[in-house]
Design a protein around this motif. Structure first.
Motif, PDB file in Angstrom:
ATOM      1  N   LEU A 275      -0.243  10.347   2.128  1.00  0.00           N
ATOM      2  CA  LEU A 275       0.746  10.871   3.076  1.00  0.00           C
ATOM      3  C   LEU A 275       0.114  11.013   4.465  1.00  0.00           C
ATOM      4  CD1 LEU A 275       3.527  12.197   3.688  1.00  0.00           C
ATOM      5  CD2 LEU A 275       2.446  14.371   3.145  1.00  0.00           C
ATOM      6  N   ARG A 276      -1.105  11.537   4.495  1.00  0.00           N
ATOM      7  CA  ARG A 276      -1.801  11.742   5.775  1.00  0.00           C
ATOM      8  C   ARG A 276      -2.016  10.413   6.489  1.00  0.00           C
ATOM      9  NH1 ARG A 276      -5.937  14.560   3.844  1.00  0.00           N
ATOM     10  NH2 ARG A 276      -4.650  16.433   3.768  1.00  0.00           N
TER      11      ARG A 276
ATOM     12  N   VAL B  49       3.611  11.834  -3.960  1.00  0.00           N
ATOM     13  CA  VAL B  49       2.424  11.043  -3.619  1.00  0.00           C
ATOM     14  C   VAL B  49       1.254  11.990  -3.345  1.00  0.00           C
ATOM     15  CG1 VAL B  49       3.748   9.135  -2.626  1.00  0.00           C
ATOM     16  CG2 VAL B  49       3.043  11.035  -1.156  1.00  0.00           C
ATOM     17  N   SER B  50       0.087  11.407  -3.213  1.00  0.00           N
ATOM     18  CA  SER B  50      -1.086  12.216  -2.907  1.00  0.00           C
ATOM     19  C   SER B  50      -1.122  12.561  -1.418  1.00  0.00           C
ATOM     20  CB  SER B  50      -2.364  11.454  -3.275  1.00  0.00           C
ATOM     21  OG  SER B  50      -2.506  10.318  -2.434  1.00  0.00           O
TER      22      SER B  50
ATOM     23  N   LYS C 118       0.847  -1.186   0.000  1.00  0.00           N
ATOM     24  CA  LYS C 118       0.000   0.000   0.000  1.00  0.00           C
ATOM     25  C   LYS C 118       0.886   1.240   0.000  1.00  0.00           C
ATOM     26  CE  LYS C 118      -4.108   1.711   2.365  1.00  0.00           C
ATOM     27  NZ  LYS C 118      -4.993   1.543   3.529  1.00  0.00           N
ATOM     28  N   LEU C 119       0.494   2.261  -0.739  1.00  0.00           N
ATOM     29  CA  LEU C 119       1.305   3.469  -0.874  1.00  0.00           C
ATOM     30  C   LEU C 119       1.587   4.114   0.485  1.00  0.00           C
ATOM     31  CD1 LEU C 119       2.763   5.404  -2.720  1.00  0.00           C
ATOM     32  CD2 LEU C 119       0.608   6.611  -3.112  1.00  0.00           C
TER      33      LEU C 119
ATOM     34  N   LEU D 212       5.740  17.679   1.827  1.00  0.00           N
ATOM     35  CA  LEU D 212       6.126  16.273   1.950  1.00  0.00           C
ATOM     36  C   LEU D 212       5.543  15.445   0.811  1.00  0.00           C
ATOM     37  CD1 LEU D 212       5.942  15.306   5.745  1.00  0.00           C
ATOM     38  CD2 LEU D 212       7.921  15.127   4.237  1.00  0.00           C
ATOM     39  N   ALA D 213       4.288  15.734   0.459  1.00  0.00           N
ATOM     40  CA  ALA D 213       3.634  15.011  -0.639  1.00  0.00           C
ATOM     41  C   ALA D 213       4.390  15.244  -1.948  1.00  0.00           C
ATOM     42  CB  ALA D 213       2.183  15.466  -0.769  1.00  0.00           C
ATOM     43  N   LYS D 214       4.865  16.469  -2.137  1.00  0.00           N
ATOM     44  CA  LYS D 214       5.634  16.798  -3.340  1.00  0.00           C
ATOM     45  C   LYS D 214       6.993  16.097  -3.311  1.00  0.00           C
ATOM     46  CE  LYS D 214       7.176  20.775  -6.067  1.00  0.00           C
ATOM     47  NZ  LYS D 214       7.278  22.269  -6.117  1.00  0.00           N
TER      48      LYS D 214
END
Length: 270
Positions: free
Chosen positions: A63-64, A58-59, A22-23, A52-54
């Motif tokens: 990330l959350r 990732v989306s 899973k991502l 952080l997502a950048k």
């Protein structure tokens, strides 16, 4: 037909066994690796989610979710309106009241010096072997900071700033060793080690000529690491701390002799 059906069954079985991670779990593993290697330090604030997502490409929902899992493991804490921070008490098991007792015990101070002989020697050895240009630049920078702290200590008649600078120098060496166990163990003992260094400096101040020798030993250690010579670095570290231990033992003996003399004088006056 039987072979064809067997191959089809095997393929289905393999597909069921091999699952793509899973991502969120991939991101979690990366963040955990950053904590382990020391890129993310206890108390450090994480970058905003958008950044952080950048960084991870990732989306933000993935990330959350990863950060929520970190929080569930007590590796990070969220502050209302203030962002997410690496937990301060990741190694709280090593920061219990026993440390306070050790810090105030004279014999334990020598035990701690012996401990430093081992861990700082290993750090120096592996730093010389594995250190990068960036690591060496940081070690040099921290070494220079000791001189600035010595000026500050002289003005304030306190050795705390110098002790913190010396500890910072050794932490840079620990980081350059690229051994995460050494790095986190030393970092978890920061208050105890800084206190030990400060106490040693306070005692050694009774012999001002000693400081020049200690500075010389520290320069030898720096040069051995920067030249990439592990054995020399280990030896320089050992010589440095062994010299401090020898001087402290002699000063302790002198102090004991003075106390005995004072007691004898007091008895003779009675």
């Amino acid at each position: 037909m039987e072979n064809s059906e067997l191959n089809k069954s095997l393929k289905q079985s393999i597909k069921q066994t091999i699952k793509q991670p899973k991502l969120a779990d991939v991101i979690l593993a990366k963040l955990e690796a950053m904590i382990i290697e020391g890129s993310l330090k206890p108390g450090q604030k994480l970058m905003p989610e958008r950044e952080l997502a950048k960084l991870f490409d990732v989306s933000r929902p993935s990330l959350r979710e990863a950060i929520q899992k970190l929080e569930a493991k007590a590796l990070v804490t969220r502050r209302q309106g203030g962002g997410t921070y690496v937990s301060e008490n990741i190694l709280s098991g090593l920061s219990d009241p026993l440390f306070n007792l050790l810090a105030s015990n004279n014999e334990a101070q020598f035990d701690l010096l012996e401990f430093r002989l081992g861990i700082e020697g290993m750090s120096a050895y592996y730093a010389a072997m594995r250190g990068t240009k960036a690591d060496f630049s940081e070690i040099e920078r921290k070494h220079q900071a000791i001189g600035n702290a010595q000026l500050e200590s002289g003005l304030q008649a306190s050795f705390h700033a110098e002790a913190e600078a010396v500890f910072g120098f050794y932490m840079a060496i620990c980081a350059a060793s690229h051994n995460t166990i050494i790095l986190h163990l030393a970092r978890s003992m920061d208050s105890l080690l800084i206190d030990n260094i400060e106490q040693n400096l306070t005692i050694l101040a009774k012999k001002p000529d000693i400081f020049a020798k200690i500075t010389d030993y520290r320069k030898r250690l720096l040069e051995a690491i920067l030249s990439g010579k592990p054995q020399r670095a280990w030896g320089a570290s050992h010589q440095h701390l062994a010299f401090i231990e020898e001087v402290l033992l002699k000063l302790n003996q002198e102090h004991s002799r003075m106390e005995r003399s004072m007691r004898r004088l007091q008895r003779s006056e009675m």
